[in-house]
Design an enzyme around this catalytic site. Structure first.
Site, mmCIF file in Angstrom:
data_model
loop_
_atom_site.group_PDB
_atom_site.id
_atom_site.type_symbol
_atom_site.label_atom_id
_atom_site.label_comp_id
_atom_site.label_asym_id
_atom_site.label_seq_id
_atom_site.Cartn_x
_atom_site.Cartn_y
_atom_site.Cartn_z
ATOM 1 N N LYS A 72 0.828 -1.199 0.000
ATOM 2 C CA LYS A 72 0.000 0.000 0.000
ATOM 3 C C LYS A 72 0.867 1.254 0.000
ATOM 4 C CE LYS A 72 -3.648 -0.611 2.527
ATOM 5 N NZ LYS A 72 -4.265 -0.829 3.850
ATOM 6 N N ARG A 94 -3.096 3.425 8.426
ATOM 7 C CA ARG A 94 -3.397 2.239 7.619
ATOM 8 C C ARG A 94 -2.263 1.231 7.680
ATOM 9 N NH1 ARG A 94 -4.659 4.724 1.820
ATOM 10 N NH2 ARG A 94 -5.759 2.731 1.610
ATOM 11 N N GLY A 115 -8.158 -7.312 4.291
ATOM 12 C CA GLY A 115 -8.991 -7.384 5.482
ATOM 13 C C GLY A 115 -8.295 -7.902 6.717
ATOM 14 N N MET A 153 -5.620 -6.513 8.376
ATOM 15 C CA MET A 153 -5.205 -5.485 9.324
ATOM 16 C C MET A 153 -6.254 -4.373 9.300
ATOM 17 S SD MET A 153 -1.996 -6.379 10.107
ATOM 18 C CE MET A 153 -0.896 -7.585 9.396
ATOM 19 N N ARG A 211 -3.294 -1.565 -6.574
ATOM 20 C CA ARG A 211 -2.441 -2.749 -6.537
ATOM 21 C C ARG A 211 -2.827 -3.631 -7.721
ATOM 22 N NH1 ARG A 211 -5.390 -4.595 -1.155
ATOM 23 N NH2 ARG A 211 -7.471 -4.521 -1.997
ATOM 24 N N HIS A 214 -16.026 -8.775 1.184
ATOM 25 C CA HIS A 214 -15.024 -9.719 1.678
ATOM 26 C C HIS A 214 -15.188 -11.101 1.045
ATOM 27 C CE1 HIS A 214 -13.448 -12.701 4.584
ATOM 28 N NE2 HIS A 214 -12.444 -11.843 4.632
ATOM 29 N N ARG A 249 2.898 -49.865 -19.096
ATOM 30 C CA ARG A 249 3.565 -50.563 -17.999
ATOM 31 C C ARG A 249 2.973 -51.951 -17.834
ATOM 32 N NH1 ARG A 249 3.195 -48.211 -11.992
ATOM 33 N NH2 ARG A 249 1.064 -48.987 -12.161
ATOM 34 N N GLU A 272 12.037 -46.520 -9.773
ATOM 35 C CA GLU A 272 11.272 -46.191 -8.566
ATOM 36 C C GLU A 272 11.903 -46.752 -7.299
ATOM 37 O OE1 GLU A 272 7.334 -47.859 -9.241
ATOM 38 O OE2 GLU A 272 8.201 -49.236 -10.686
ATOM 39 N N SER A 300 11.563 -44.003 -16.929
ATOM 40 C CA SER A 300 10.512 -43.099 -16.496
ATOM 41 C C SER A 300 10.522 -43.130 -14.972
ATOM 42 C CB SER A 300 9.171 -43.579 -17.047
ATOM 43 O OG SER A 300 8.132 -42.864 -16.428
ATOM 44 N N GLY A 326 9.219 -43.142 -11.560
ATOM 45 C CA GLY A 326 7.963 -43.331 -10.825
ATOM 46 C C GLY A 326 8.178 -42.701 -9.464
ATOM 47 N N THR A 327 7.952 -41.398 -9.367
ATOM 48 C CA THR A 327 8.377 -40.694 -8.150
ATOM 49 C C THR A 327 7.452 -40.925 -6.965
ATOM 50 O OG1 THR A 327 7.359 -38.739 -9.103
ATOM 51 C CG2 THR A 327 9.757 -38.891 -9.217
ATOM 52 N N ASN A 328 6.266 -41.508 -7.185
ATOM 53 C CA ASN A 328 5.444 -41.843 -6.013
ATOM 54 C C ASN A 328 6.163 -42.908 -5.188
ATOM 55 O OD1 ASN A 328 3.626 -40.153 -7.159
ATOM 56 N ND2 ASN A 328 2.156 -41.737 -7.717
ATOM 57 N N ASP A 329 6.514 -44.019 -5.874
ATOM 58 C CA ASP A 329 7.202 -45.084 -5.151
ATOM 59 C C ASP A 329 8.633 -44.686 -4.800
ATOM 60 O OD1 ASP A 329 5.212 -46.841 -4.750
ATOM 61 O OD2 ASP A 329 5.639 -48.105 -6.491
ATOM 62 N N CYS A 331 6.624 -39.857 -14.329
ATOM 63 C CA CYS A 331 5.192 -40.147 -14.422
ATOM 64 C C CYS A 331 4.515 -40.167 -13.062
ATOM 65 C CB CYS A 331 4.970 -41.472 -15.125
ATOM 66 S SG CYS A 331 5.658 -42.831 -14.194
ATOM 67 N N TYR A 366 10.461 -35.380 -20.768
ATOM 68 C CA TYR A 366 9.029 -35.097 -20.628
ATOM 69 C C TYR A 366 8.551 -35.244 -19.191
ATOM 70 C CZ TYR A 366 8.136 -40.146 -20.356
ATOM 71 O OH TYR A 366 8.106 -41.457 -19.970
HETATM 72 P P1 ADP Z 1 -7.635 -2.258 3.697
HETATM 73 O O1 ADP Z 1 -6.240 -2.743 3.618
HETATM 74 O O2 ADP Z 1 -8.493 -3.076 4.572
HETATM 75 O O3 ADP Z 1 -8.203 -2.032 2.330
HETATM 76 P P2 ADP Z 1 -7.230 0.561 3.844
HETATM 77 O O4 ADP Z 1 -6.067 1.107 4.574
HETATM 78 O O5 ADP Z 1 -7.107 0.543 2.379
HETATM 79 O O6 ADP Z 1 -7.582 -0.861 4.421
HETATM 80 O O7 ADP Z 1 -8.475 1.413 4.277
HETATM 81 C C1 ADP Z 1 -9.780 1.025 4.028
HETATM 82 C C2 ADP Z 1 -10.543 2.164 3.438
HETATM 83 O O8 ADP Z 1 -10.476 3.290 4.277
HETATM 84 C C3 ADP Z 1 -9.999 2.666 2.132
HETATM 85 O O9 ADP Z 1 -10.481 1.892 1.081
HETATM 86 C C4 ADP Z 1 -10.518 4.045 2.066
HETATM 87 O O10 ADP Z 1 -11.794 4.065 1.526
HETATM 88 C C5 ADP Z 1 -10.551 4.461 3.507
HETATM 89 N N1 ADP Z 1 -9.425 5.355 3.757
HETATM 90 C C6 ADP Z 1 -8.178 5.027 4.134
HETATM 91 N N2 ADP Z 1 -7.395 6.132 4.200
HETATM 92 C C7 ADP Z 1 -8.182 7.159 3.863
HETATM 93 C C8 ADP Z 1 -7.956 8.556 3.705
HETATM 94 N N3 ADP Z 1 -6.783 9.098 3.932
HETATM 95 N N4 ADP Z 1 -8.998 9.316 3.324
HETATM 96 C C9 ADP Z 1 -10.203 8.750 3.081
HETATM 97 N N5 ADP Z 1 -10.479 7.467 3.200
HETATM 98 C C10 ADP Z 1 -9.476 6.669 3.577
HETATM 99 MG MG MG Z 2 -7.591 -0.900 0.984
HETATM 100 MG MG MG Z 3 -9.745 -3.226 6.512
#
Ligand code: ADP
Ligand code: MG
Ligand code: MG
Length: 880
Positions: A23, A93, A102, A104, A337, A453, A615, A750, A769, A771-774, A837, A857
């Site tokens: 990030k 963040r 999700g 952290m 990302r 999620h 075989r 094998e 060939s 036979g890597t299982n055995d 194989c 192969y």
């Molecule tokens: P996660 O890794 O769970 O996506 P983020 O750090 O991206 O967590 O934060 C989740 C959401 O919080 C972001 O998608 C954004 O919408 C909001 N957010 C984070 N930083 C800011 C910011 N500086 N201004 C406005 N919204 C923010």
């Molecule tokens: Mg995010």
């Molecule tokens: Mg989050």
């Protein structure tokens, strides 16, 4: 001087991912290329690791550097942190080097207290907005940092909404928000015994600590374990000035993908929530509107957004997953990302981007994860048959699944682990459900959008998911859900179609997959690049045909024992085994011959013009006889029912034979070439069947090549004797027909001893060939069936082994033996054909090893052929 722990966005870039987290590094990169990013800075992963090492103590200089960087943000924004007239608010963040969605928690609106909130209200002229930010902040901070259960705060919100008959939280006016804040403060005081922190520097400090600490929280640990992410990476912390999406109808927040992450279509794909902040979209609390709505509502912003997306794709040369916020008509980028995508989308985007000139063919090949394309070879719902769906949600992750309905992740894990097919059904999922999702065949949620999620996680794992299916009403208490009049109870079977969003009752019919145009293209490119040939393990003409369709260039292993097992043949096989003498045995074998010949004919024909490795019979003979205990019971029953003595005697004879054939360690017992040496007539019959089938094919003008394989050889003399038997059969037939056949005789390697004396065996063997299982069983001394169930999990946990050696080839041990065998064999016979194989022939990591060993192969099951083709291409690209 202390280390540098803090980097302004201007100071970083993409390739600093390990230090700044994904990030942080990408926020820096977006800043560098001039995109609108609210100013901020990132505290390094190194600082996190030091903090954890120092027993939750900041390393020297960290906080000073952070406060210094904060000053720069103040200058840029013209606001001051903690200022009562013009307060700067920030988000705190987390972000590791590898994206952990999700895992952290993020804190928004930090810097508010009883005084700064007044300043914010006055400055914006919007009291409601200011108090909305404040109550969100207290709520998040209390949850993430003070670890108070969020339901205590949710309850307050719900109560006020009820009182006001409000549907959405933005309908709560300022006065009520103030009262709510008071209640929030009381909750904190009651639960924690201290007041909510008013000192903004203190707020910042303990938030940073909380993010660092979250690296070690349970869900993060579980996620890392499942995804094999090392525990010592640490997380970075990004502190960034806030952009406000909750400032009215010209504000909002959204997430988007630059292309459709489900299908790969080149179209903006995402969701937007008006007058909302951050987490509202992802949490799936309100179902957001599609991104296209933004075009109608805020056309200028939409245009700017499209433009930014294009810039990002061209810059990163990949599909981007974006988070953004609009504050009073102005766009702010908050994250980008490389987007997670389904296998289908991965293939399509890679191939499309080559056509668009964005990336090269080699890059396209390296972008697609061979393990992931397995998904494309999964079965789909047969749409030819009309099936009534009971509900329709969003098609969030493709594929189809059937299973028992369960409403709880723990149960899903329990039943899934026990081998049951389950569908996890929830209003929405959260990171705490990961363990259940792992074991479910598919996920169904009643709330949340395509970026909720459940959707994100399911796509990542390649599981079908239908989400936002609002017509289903879940009742957790009575363990059922309703759609109109239909009630579905826990344990009932339903089916999901992740391609259409349909939910159906019962188990529905599935059909075999076909390859898309783009997939074919990618595999053709693979063939241009790869050095290894890819063959299939196939025992029937149908499998051989399927394998050829998937691009197999030959069969690397055709087992003959399955041909002995079919119902009409087994009795003959049993007669053969029970025969008193060779004459009786040969009589039975003569009856088997036409069956075998027909099998070989079909398989060789289906694979023509490519070679087929056959075989000769391998398993111990008792496998073809009835089970000892079952028979014993049967006899007891017969006696009880006073059945004819003669019949009972027959059964007792059979039991004797079974007893005499039983072995204390069948894996190391009377099997493989040892059978061929004690009962040469069996191998002679098989050789005859092969040669007769080839003769017929040759007469019909169909190209045919076979490689006759003698299993479980450990010494040259075993091989020599059996080779001679086979050649004698050939010569007899050839004298009669005058037709020359194209075949070679070789062996399966094998046993460790075979590897060590490979130079000698290669004097006579024309191919090897592995036979890597055995070979794995005999090298490690692990019996596979016992090991996988009983102690391999412990070995993995204790890190004695990194991977299950039956899934991923043990390069150090088994691999070294293979290396010896290859070198020795080539010293004797320079051009000896060598392949693999075992199960490993379809595993990308093991395929890379085979490439490095210079094998000719790999051979794997028909459905793994595309995976192996791509993996073989990648092996060559990565090791050039
Ligand atoms: P996660 O890794 O769970 O996506 P983020 O750090 O991206 O967590 O934060 C989740 C959401 O919080 C972001 O998608 C954004 O919408 C909001 N957010 C984070 N930083 C800011 C910011 N500086 N201004 C406005 N919204 C923010
Ligand atoms: Mg995010
Ligand atoms: Mg989050």
């Amino acid at each position: 001087m202390s280390n540098k722990y803090v980097y302004l966005f201007e100071e970083g870039k993409t390739n600093m991912v390990s230090l700044l987290g994904g990030k942080g590094a990408n926020l820096a990169e977006m800043t560098r290329i001039g995109l609108p990013v609210p100013p901020g800075f990132t505290i390094t992963t190194e600082a996190c690791n030091k903090y954890l090492e120092l027993n939750q103590e900041f390393p020297t200089g960290l906080m000073d550097q952070a406060l210094e960087a904060l000053k720069t943000i103040e200058t840029k924004t013209g606001k001051k942190f903690g200022d009562r007239d013009n307060p700067l608010l920030v988000s705190v963040r987390s972000g590791a080097a590898i994206s952990m969605p999700g895992m952290m928690d993020t804190i928004l609106n930090l810097g508010l207290n009883d005084e700064t909130v007044l300043g914010l209200a006055k400055l914006t002229g919007d009291e409601r907005f200011a108090y909305d930010c404040y109550r969100r902040f207290i709520q998040m901070f209390s949850n993430v940092v003070l670890e108070l259960d969020h339901s205590m705060f949710d309850d307050v919100v719900e109560r006020y909404k009820r009182k006001l008959s409000a549907i959405f939280d933005y309908e709560i006016p300022a006065n009520e928000l103030k009262q709510m804040i008071q209640e929030y403060n009381e909750i904190v005081k009651r639960e924690k015994g201290f007041d909510f922190p008013q000192d903004v520097n203190e707020q910042l400090k303990i938030s940073i600590q909380a993010v660092f600490g979250s690296w070690k929280n349970q869900r993060a640990i579980v996620y890392r374990r499942i995804n094999k992410i090392p525990d010592d990476l640490g997380t970075a912390v990004t502190v960034q000035s806030m952009a406000f999406g909750n400032m009215g109808s010209d504000s909002g927040t959204g997430v988007a993908f630059t292309r459709n992450p489900s299908t790969g279509e080149k179209e903006l794909y995402g969701e937007f929530l008006v007058n909302a902040q951050g987490e509202d979209v992802v949490a799936g609390i309100r179902t957001p509107t599609p991104i296209s709505k933004l075009q109608e509502e805020l056309p200028n912003v939409y245009e700017q957004f499209v433009d930014t997306c294009n810039k990002l794709e061209i810059h990163y040369r990949d599909l981007q997953d974006i988070e953004f916020t609009v504050e009073k008509g102005k766009l702010y980028m908050l994250q980008t990302r490389n987007g997670k995508r389904t296998a289908k989308a991965a293939v399509k985007t890679a191939v499309d981007m080559v056509a668009e000139g964005l990336i090269t063919k080699e890059e396209a090949l390296l972008r697609v994860d061979p393990e992931q394309i397995n998904q494309l070879l999964h079965r789909q719902i047969n749409t030819e048959i009309k099936i009534d769906s009971i509900a329709k949600g969003l098609p969030a992750s493709p594929g189809a699944a059937s299973g028992k309905v369960l409403f709880n992740a723990d149960l899903a894990e329990k039943y899934g682990e026990a081998g049951e097919k389950v569908i996890l059904v929830k209003a929405e999922t959260s990171p705490d459900d990961i363990h259940g999702i792992v074991y479910a065949q598919g996920i169904l949620t009643s709330r949340g959008g395509m970026t909720s999620h459940a959707a994100v996680v399911a796509r990542g794992m390649g599981k079908p998911c239908v989400c936002g299916c609002e017509s289903i009403k879940i009742d957790y208490k009575s363990k059922e859900f309703f759609v109109d009049d239909t009630v579905v109870k826990e344990g009932d079977i339903i089916s999901l179609d992740g391609n259409t969003g349909n939910v159906m009752l019962g188990e529905v019919e599935m059909i075999e997959p076909t390859l898309s145009k783009e997939f074919e293209t990618l595999l053709e490119w693979s063939d241009e690049v790869k050095k290894l040939e890819v063959r299939a393990n196939a025992d029937t003409p149908e499998d051989a045909a399927k394998a050829k369709e998937f691009g197999a260039h030959g069969i690397g292993l055709c087992r003959t024992e399955h041909m002995f097992m079919s119902p009409e043949r087994l009795p003959i096989v049993q007669v053969m085994i029970l025969a008193e003498d060779q004459v009786a045995r040969e009589y039975a074998l003569d009856q088997l011959l036409p069956f075998q010949k027909e099998d070989f004919y079909g398989i060789i024909k289906a694979m023509s013009p490519h070679p087929v490795t056959i075989r000769l019979l391998d398993p111990p003979l008792h496998e073809f006889l009835p089970d000892h205990d079952t028979l014993l019971l049967e006899i007891a029953e017969m006696k009880h029912n006073k059945v004819d003595e003669k019949l009972i005697n027959e059964k007792e004879e059979l039991l004797k034979k079974i007893n005499s054939l039983s072995e204390s360690n069948p894996m190391l017992g009377h099997r493989g070439c040892r059978l061929g040496l004690t009962y040469p007539e069996i191998y002679r019959m098989q050789a005859k069947a092969i040669f007769e089938a080839m003769t017929d094919l040759t007469k019909e003008g169909i190209n045919n090549i076979t490689e006759i394989e003698i299993p479980l050889v450990m010494d040259l003399s075993e091989f020599e004797l059996l080779k001679q038997e086979i050649l004698t059969v050939y010569e007899e037939l050839q004298q009669k027909t005058g037709i020359e056949l194209n075949f070679v005789i070789g062996t399966m390697i094998e046993l460790p001893r075979a590897c060590i004396v490979a130079d000698e065996i290669a004097q006579e063997a024309e191919f090897f060939s592995f036979g890597t299982n055995d070979l794995t069983q005999t090298t490690l001394g692990f019996s596979r069936d016992d090991a996988e169930g009983k102690f391999i999990p412990t070995y993995l946990e204790k890190k004695i082994i990194k991977e299950n050696p039956f899934a991923v080839l043990d390069r150090q041990g088994v691999g070294s033996l293979m290396k010896i065998a290859v070198e020795k064999a080539k010293a004797t016979r320079e051009n000896i054909l060598i392949g693999i194989c075992g199960e490993h022939g379809g595993d990308p990591n093991s395929i890379e090893f085979c490439h490095l060993l210079g094998l000719d192969y790999v051979s794997c099951s028909p459905y793994r052929i595309p995976v192996a083709r791509l993996a073989a291409a990648q092996a060559n690209l990565k090791n050039k």
